[in-house]
Design a protein around this motif. Structure first.
Motif, PDB file in Angstrom:
ATOM      1  N   PHE A  88      33.935  55.030  46.870  1.00 19.40           N
ATOM      2  CA  PHE A  88      33.056  54.102  47.568  1.00 19.40           C
ATOM      3  C   PHE A  88      32.492  53.124  46.538  1.00 19.40           C
ATOM      4  O   PHE A  88      31.596  53.474  45.768  1.00 19.40           O
ATOM      5  CB  PHE A  88      31.929  54.862  48.268  1.00 19.40           C
ATOM      6  CG  PHE A  88      31.130  54.013  49.214  1.00 19.40           C
ATOM      7  CD1 PHE A  88      31.521  53.875  50.531  1.00 19.40           C
ATOM      8  CD2 PHE A  88      30.006  53.345  48.780  1.00 19.40           C
ATOM      9  CE1 PHE A  88      30.793  53.082  51.409  1.00 19.40           C
ATOM     10  CE2 PHE A  88      29.262  52.559  49.642  1.00 19.40           C
ATOM     11  CZ  PHE A  88      29.670  52.424  50.967  1.00 19.40           C
ATOM     12  N   GLY A  89      33.061  51.912  46.492  1.00 22.64           N
ATOM     13  CA  GLY A  89      32.631  50.916  45.526  1.00 22.64           C
ATOM     14  C   GLY A  89      33.029  51.239  44.100  1.00 22.64           C
ATOM     15  O   GLY A  89      32.492  50.651  43.160  1.00 22.64           O
ATOM     16  N   LEU A  90      33.994  52.140  43.906  1.00 29.21           N
ATOM     17  CA  LEU A  90      34.401  52.529  42.550  1.00 29.21           C
ATOM     18  C   LEU A  90      35.378  51.548  41.925  1.00 29.21           C
ATOM     19  O   LEU A  90      35.447  51.427  40.704  1.00 29.21           O
ATOM     20  CB  LEU A  90      35.045  53.921  42.562  1.00 29.21           C
ATOM     21  CG  LEU A  90      34.124  55.132  42.692  1.00 29.21           C
ATOM     22  CD1 LEU A  90      34.948  56.404  42.582  1.00 29.21           C
ATOM     23  CD2 LEU A  90      33.041  55.112  41.625  1.00 29.21           C
ATOM     24  N   VAL A  91      36.154  50.863  42.763  1.00 23.02           N
ATOM     25  CA  VAL A  91      37.182  49.938  42.275  1.00 23.02           C
ATOM     26  C   VAL A  91      36.885  48.554  42.840  1.00 23.02           C
ATOM     27  O   VAL A  91      36.657  48.400  44.040  1.00 23.02           O
ATOM     28  CB  VAL A  91      38.590  50.385  42.708  1.00 23.02           C
ATOM     29  CG1 VAL A  91      39.651  49.509  42.047  1.00 23.02           C
ATOM     30  CG2 VAL A  91      38.821  51.855  42.373  1.00 23.02           C
ATOM     31  N   GLY A  92      36.889  47.547  41.978  1.00 21.05           N
ATOM     32  CA  GLY A  92      36.588  46.193  42.411  1.00 21.05           C
ATOM     33  C   GLY A  92      37.668  45.602  43.297  1.00 21.05           C
ATOM     34  O   GLY A  92      38.853  45.920  43.151  1.00 21.05           O
ATOM     35  N   LEU A  93      37.264  44.737  44.209  1.00 25.94           N
ATOM     36  CA  LEU A  93      38.209  44.105  45.125  1.00 25.94           C
ATOM     37  C   LEU A  93      39.249  43.288  44.368  1.00 25.94           C
ATOM     38  O   LEU A  93      40.442  43.335  44.686  1.00 25.94           O
ATOM     39  CB  LEU A  93      37.454  43.214  46.113  1.00 25.94           C
ATOM     40  CG  LEU A  93      38.295  42.459  47.133  1.00 25.94           C
ATOM     41  CD1 LEU A  93      39.078  43.424  48.011  1.00 25.94           C
ATOM     42  CD2 LEU A  93      37.410  41.549  47.995  1.00 25.94           C
ATOM     43  N   ASP A  94      38.825  42.535  43.354  1.00 22.28           N
ATOM     44  CA  ASP A  94      39.770  41.704  42.604  1.00 22.28           C
ATOM     45  C   ASP A  94      40.839  42.555  41.926  1.00 22.28           C
ATOM     46  O   ASP A  94      42.012  42.168  41.867  1.00 22.28           O
ATOM     47  CB  ASP A  94      39.026  40.865  41.567  1.00 22.28           C
ATOM     48  CG  ASP A  94      38.176  39.773  42.201  1.00 22.28           C
ATOM     49  OD1 ASP A  94      38.411  39.439  43.378  1.00 22.28           O
ATOM     50  OD2 ASP A  94      37.262  39.264  41.518  1.00 22.28           O
ATOM     51  N   ALA A  95      40.431  43.723  41.410  1.00 22.50           N
ATOM     52  CA  ALA A  95      41.400  44.604  40.748  1.00 22.50           C
ATOM     53  C   ALA A  95      42.428  45.125  41.741  1.00 22.50           C
ATOM     54  O   ALA A  95      43.622  45.217  41.426  1.00 22.50           O
ATOM     55  CB  ALA A  95      40.672  45.773  40.078  1.00 22.50           C
ATOM     56  N   MET A  96      41.992  45.440  42.943  1.00 20.56           N
ATOM     57  CA  MET A  96      42.937  45.910  43.958  1.00 20.56           C
ATOM     58  C   MET A  96      43.909  44.815  44.377  1.00 20.56           C
ATOM     59  O   MET A  96      45.121  45.023  44.460  1.00 20.56           O
ATOM     60  CB  MET A  96      42.179  46.417  45.187  1.00 20.56           C
ATOM     61  CG  MET A  96      41.435  47.709  44.983  1.00 20.56           C
ATOM     62  SD  MET A  96      40.816  48.320  46.570  1.00 20.56           S
ATOM     63  CE  MET A  96      39.307  49.095  46.025  1.00 20.56           C
ATOM     64  N   LEU A  97      43.360  43.635  44.653  1.00 21.20           N
ATOM     65  CA  LEU A  97      44.217  42.547  45.122  1.00 21.20           C
ATOM     66  C   LEU A  97      45.173  42.069  44.041  1.00 21.20           C
ATOM     67  O   LEU A  97      46.243  41.528  44.338  1.00 21.20           O
ATOM     68  CB  LEU A  97      43.357  41.395  45.637  1.00 21.20           C
ATOM     69  CG  LEU A  97      42.496  41.724  46.859  1.00 21.20           C
ATOM     70  CD1 LEU A  97      41.700  40.497  47.307  1.00 21.20           C
ATOM     71  CD2 LEU A  97      43.345  42.258  48.012  1.00 21.20           C
ATOM     72  N   ALA A  98      44.812  42.280  42.774  1.00 22.05           N
ATOM     73  CA  ALA A  98      45.736  41.936  41.679  1.00 22.05           C
ATOM     74  C   ALA A  98      47.014  42.758  41.770  1.00 22.05           C
ATOM     75  O   ALA A  98      48.094  42.294  41.362  1.00 22.05           O
ATOM     76  CB  ALA A  98      45.052  42.155  40.331  1.00 22.05           C
ATOM     77  N   GLU A  99      46.909  43.968  42.306  1.00 16.33           N
ATOM     78  CA  GLU A  99      48.098  44.808  42.467  1.00 16.33           C
ATOM     79  C   GLU A  99      49.003  44.304  43.583  1.00 16.33           C
ATOM     80  O   GLU A  99      50.154  44.728  43.693  1.00 16.33           O
ATOM     81  CB  GLU A  99      47.677  46.257  42.755  1.00 16.33           C
ATOM     82  CG  GLU A  99      46.791  46.887  41.689  1.00 16.33           C
ATOM     83  CD  GLU A  99      47.492  46.999  40.349  1.00 16.33           C
ATOM     84  OE1 GLU A  99      48.738  46.982  40.319  1.00 16.33           O
ATOM     85  OE2 GLU A  99      46.787  47.104  39.325  1.00 16.33           O
ATOM     86  N   ALA A 100      48.494  43.396  44.416  1.00 14.57           N
ATOM     87  CA  ALA A 100      49.272  42.863  45.537  1.00 14.57           C
ATOM     88  C   ALA A 100      49.764  41.444  45.274  1.00 14.57           C
ATOM     89  O   ALA A 100      50.267  40.790  46.180  1.00 14.57           O
ATOM     90  CB  ALA A 100      48.425  42.884  46.809  1.00 14.57           C
ATOM     91  N   ARG A 101      49.626  40.977  44.044  1.00 16.37           N
ATOM     92  CA  ARG A 101      49.920  39.564  43.772  1.00 16.37           C
ATOM     93  C   ARG A 101      51.379  39.202  44.018  1.00 16.37           C
ATOM     94  O   ARG A 101      51.690  38.041  44.302  1.00 16.37           O
ATOM     95  CB  ARG A 101      49.519  39.196  42.340  1.00 16.37           C
ATOM     96  CG  ARG A 101      50.204  40.003  41.265  1.00 16.37           C
ATOM     97  CD  ARG A 101      49.623  39.718  39.882  1.00 16.37           C
ATOM     98  NE  ARG A 101      50.199  40.557  38.850  1.00 16.37           N
ATOM     99  CZ  ARG A 101      49.775  41.769  38.529  1.00 16.37           C
ATOM    100  NH1 ARG A 101      48.754  42.293  39.188  1.00 16.37           N
ATOM    101  NH2 ARG A 101      50.358  42.476  37.582  1.00 16.37           N
ATOM    102  N   HIS A 102      52.291  40.165  43.912  1.00 19.22           N
ATOM    103  CA  HIS A 102      53.712  39.873  44.132  1.00 19.22           C
ATOM    104  C   HIS A 102      54.150  40.249  45.548  1.00 19.22           C
ATOM    105  O   HIS A 102      55.337  40.161  45.876  1.00 19.22           O
ATOM    106  CB  HIS A 102      54.558  40.653  43.120  1.00 19.22           C
ATOM    107  CG  HIS A 102      54.407  42.131  43.239  1.00 19.22           C
ATOM    108  ND1 HIS A 102      53.290  42.797  42.781  1.00 19.22           N
ATOM    109  CD2 HIS A 102      55.209  43.071  43.802  1.00 19.22           C
ATOM    110  CE1 HIS A 102      53.423  44.077  43.023  1.00 19.22           C
ATOM    111  NE2 HIS A 102      54.563  44.269  43.664  1.00 19.22           N
TER     112      HIS A 102
END
Length: 391
Positions: free
Chosen positions: A355-369
């Motif tokens: 719960f709020g442990l991982v930032g949104l930007d870090a997650m979406l970076a994994e979806a960049r491709h």
């Protein structure tokens, strides 16, 4: 170069295979696929090795019988549990990982499993490891969205979260059984400042998923229904602040969704205890109509309340996954957190809900491709627009 070894239990499943694919792209990470069937593990390992040009390990094990020595023998520094279903699981695999000792992450979305997970905190701290439950679309991604945009509100009063996969997604029997197990079952939801009982897949209404279309949705029990009220601004559940937290899920094909809605009344009446035993048969029916619908899925997080400017408003965050990439979304939180552990950036220890442990930007970076796009819309909130949900 010494690589960071990650054991993915359920590594041949719908979500585990995608986690393995994303992590195998990183030359600093060694992927080990874990599961009960050697043939499936060997086949998946060949696919990953062919794509990455590096060897992929396998570990034949049963998550329901494993112990610390079994995990230690794999040489893993981190276990990612994508095996599920978590509604009927215990903490054996997490406890085995802690005993090994190594870090642990799972993709649980079962409310009781996730909310009670911090009971392992003392053991995890003693072993100097991080153990995290719920690193999935909920509560991992949903809480990251709210954390990122919470500062736009002086008072956040309402959260509405909804998810709908594309019909092209082919889940396993275990995933279908976990969904069916919640149909017609009672669940607690904070609504209008009071806790009330609603029922799984009822509360029928239409939800706009942007480019994925407008679809039917109904109530589903997830950890968010408990975690958000308890965590908002550090206030106790039911206190000032959040008065309504709703989560809904929907099937793209209206006939399928309305069928579950109709069946929910049968379960609610007590004529049938659970639809979970029907999972194999209903999955066969779904697969026979695979041509219906599309490969697009969506997720909506709507936040309503009073902005820092004193005006009433709603922020609506929308994710749309095209090209069949929706099943990668539940993998993003675990992959982002695993990468932090592998790089040494993640130094937190203990057992936590994600719960709020991982930032949104870090997650979406994994979806960049991937063919995944997110948008944010702000609009004024009219009085009366935030009324109570449906039964």
């Amino acid at each position: 170069m010494q690589r960071f070894p990650i054991l993915i239990v359920g590594g041949t499943g719908a979500f585990g295979a995608r986690i393995a694919e994303l992590l195998a792209r990183d030359a600093a990470i060694e992927v080990i696929l874990g599961g009960r069937t050697r043939g499936a593990l060997d086949a998946q390992a060949r696919v990953l090795s062919g794509a990455s040009g590096r060897s992929t390990g396998i570990a034949v094990l049963d998550a329901t019988q494993v112990c610390g020595d079994d995990i230690a023998k794999t040489g893993a520094a981190l276990v990612i549990n994508a095996s599920g279903p978590f509604q009927t699981s215990d903490y054996r695999l997490a406890q085995a990982a802690i005993a090994a000792p190594c870090h642990y992450i799972d993709l649980a979305d079962a409310p009781e499993f996730v909310t009670r997970f911090p009971s392992l905190d003392s053991a995890a701290r003693a072993a100097d490891v991080l153990a995290v439950s719920g690193a999935s679309s909920v509560p991992g991604l949903s809480s990251a969205v709210v954390s990122q945009h919470r500062a736009a509100f002086s008072r956040l009063e309402r959260l509405d979260i909804a998810i709908s996969p594309g019909n092209a997604f082919d889940p396993g029997v275990a995933t279908v059984a976990s969904v069916l197990g919640g149909v017609g079952q009672p669940l607690r939801m904070l609504d209008g400042g009071a806790w009330r009982t609603v029922y799984g897949w009822q509360g029928l209404e239409r939800v706009d998923f942007g480019a994925a279309g407008t679809r039917w949705a109904g109530y589903v029990d997830v950890p968010d229904l408990v975690l958000f009220p308890a965590h908002d601004a550090g206030l106790p559940a039911g206190g000032p602040g959040l008065g309504t937290v709703r989560f809904q899920a929907g099937l793209e094909v209206a006939a399928f969704h309305l069928g579950l809605w109709a069946a929910s009344w049968i379960v609610r009446s007590g004529l049938v205890r659970s639809l979970a035993p029907l999972a194999p048969a209903l999955l066969r029916i779904k697969r026979s109509f695979a041509g219906l619908g599309s490969d697009r899925g969506g997720m909506v997080v709507s936040m309503s309340g009073t902005g820092v400017d004193g005006e009433r408003k709603t922020l609506r965050w929308l994710l749309v996954a095209r090209s069949g990439h929706g099943p990668y979304v539940p993998a993003l939180a675990s992959v982002a957190l695993a990468r932090r552990l592998a790089s040494g950036l993640e130094t937190r220890r203990g057992a936590h809900a994600c719960f709020g442990l991982v930032g949104l930007d870090a997650m979406l970076a994994e979806a960049r491709h991937l063919d995944i796009a997110c948008t944010l819309e702000e609009k004024p909130l009219l009085r009366g627009a935030e009324g109570a949900g449906k039964t």
